[in-house]
Design a protein around this motif. Structure first.
Motif, mmCIF file in Angstrom:
data_model
loop_
_atom_site.group_PDB
_atom_site.id
_atom_site.type_symbol
_atom_site.label_atom_id
_atom_site.label_comp_id
_atom_site.label_asym_id
_atom_site.label_seq_id
_atom_site.Cartn_x
_atom_site.Cartn_y
_atom_site.Cartn_z
ATOM 1 N N LEU A 193 65.047 53.655 -4.639
ATOM 2 C CA LEU A 193 64.204 53.249 -5.283
ATOM 3 C C LEU A 193 63.827 52.277 -5.475
ATOM 4 O O LEU A 193 62.920 51.210 -5.169
ATOM 5 N N PRO A 194 64.958 50.686 -6.096
ATOM 6 C CA PRO A 194 64.955 49.493 -5.787
ATOM 7 C C PRO A 194 64.742 48.377 -4.661
ATOM 8 O O PRO A 194 63.904 47.962 -5.037
ATOM 9 N N GLN A 195 65.835 49.326 -4.094
ATOM 10 C CA GLN A 195 65.000 48.315 -2.162
ATOM 11 C C GLN A 195 63.075 48.832 -2.386
ATOM 12 O O GLN A 195 63.104 48.011 -1.696
ATOM 13 N N ALA A 196 62.854 49.837 -2.202
ATOM 14 C CA ALA A 196 61.315 50.455 -1.732
ATOM 15 C C ALA A 196 60.787 49.351 -2.911
ATOM 16 O O ALA A 196 59.710 48.858 -2.497
ATOM 17 N N VAL A 197 61.180 49.326 -4.378
ATOM 18 C CA VAL A 197 59.705 48.612 -5.038
ATOM 19 C C VAL A 197 60.257 47.297 -5.346
ATOM 20 O O VAL A 197 58.977 46.788 -4.616
ATOM 21 N N ARG A 198 61.178 47.009 -4.315
ATOM 22 C CA ARG A 198 61.424 45.437 -4.637
ATOM 23 C C ARG A 198 60.284 44.740 -3.246
ATOM 24 O O ARG A 198 59.816 44.376 -2.766
ATOM 25 N N THR A 199 60.502 45.664 -1.923
ATOM 26 C CA THR A 199 59.811 45.501 -0.739
ATOM 27 C C THR A 199 58.407 45.859 -0.566
ATOM 28 O O THR A 199 57.078 44.604 -0.506
ATOM 29 N N THR A 236 62.695 60.530 -0.189
ATOM 30 C CA THR A 236 63.215 58.841 0.365
ATOM 31 C C THR A 236 62.097 58.610 1.826
ATOM 32 O O THR A 236 62.022 57.828 2.158
ATOM 33 N N PHE A 237 61.988 59.638 3.180
ATOM 34 C CA PHE A 237 60.757 60.211 3.713
ATOM 35 C C PHE A 237 60.120 58.728 3.595
ATOM 36 O O PHE A 237 59.543 58.142 4.418
ATOM 37 N N LEU A 238 59.145 59.455 2.828
ATOM 38 C CA LEU A 238 58.051 58.618 2.471
ATOM 39 C C LEU A 238 58.005 57.084 1.895
ATOM 40 O O LEU A 238 57.431 56.118 2.487
ATOM 41 N N LEU A 239 59.392 56.729 1.264
ATOM 42 C CA LEU A 239 59.851 55.609 0.259
ATOM 43 C C LEU A 239 60.477 54.380 2.011
ATOM 44 O O LEU A 239 59.732 53.218 2.272
ATOM 45 N N ALA A 240 60.997 55.382 2.778
ATOM 46 C CA ALA A 240 61.371 54.478 4.282
ATOM 47 C C ALA A 240 60.332 53.876 4.792
ATOM 48 O O ALA A 240 60.566 53.139 5.231
ATOM 49 N N ALA A 255 57.502 50.397 7.318
ATOM 50 C CA ALA A 255 55.403 50.062 7.855
ATOM 51 C C ALA A 255 55.452 49.011 7.247
ATOM 52 O O ALA A 255 54.860 47.790 8.269
ATOM 53 N N PHE A 256 56.176 48.169 7.001
ATOM 54 C CA PHE A 256 56.386 46.801 5.945
ATOM 55 C C PHE A 256 57.188 45.736 6.970
ATOM 56 O O PHE A 256 57.013 44.703 7.209
#
Length: 83
Positions: free
Chosen positions: A19-25, A68-72, A77-78
């Motif tokens: 989560l921290p990586q996803a939120v930061r990105t 995790t797939f959704l976040l990845a 995409a970003f």
């Protein structure tokens, strides 16, 4: 039954650790330091784990890998959009 709870604990911890990586990105849209090929392979691997969870009827694997797939996929995409 013990193995099932261990699966839920492992699934929760590994998903939450992402989560921290996803939120930061998502917040910064900064993807320069992220490897494109790492995220391509990681996202495909997570999709495979999700499929494997479905085959095994393992709810810990299904739920955690879906999240995790959704976040990845969002991070990927970003990365593709903002490179």
């Amino acid at each position: 039954m013990t193995g099932e709870w261990m699966g839920y604990a492992a699934a929760a911890l590994t998903t939450v650790s992402f989560l921290p990586q996803a939120v930061r990105t998502i917040r910064t849209r900064e993807t320069h330091a992220i490897s494109l090929w790492m995220y391509v392979l990681f996202t495909v691997g997570i999709a495979c784990w999700f499929g494997y969870g479905i085959v095994l009827h393992s709810w810990p694997m299904i739920v955690s890998n879906a999240i995790t797939f959704l976040l990845a996929a969002i991070i990927l995409a970003f990365k593709l959009r903002h490179g």
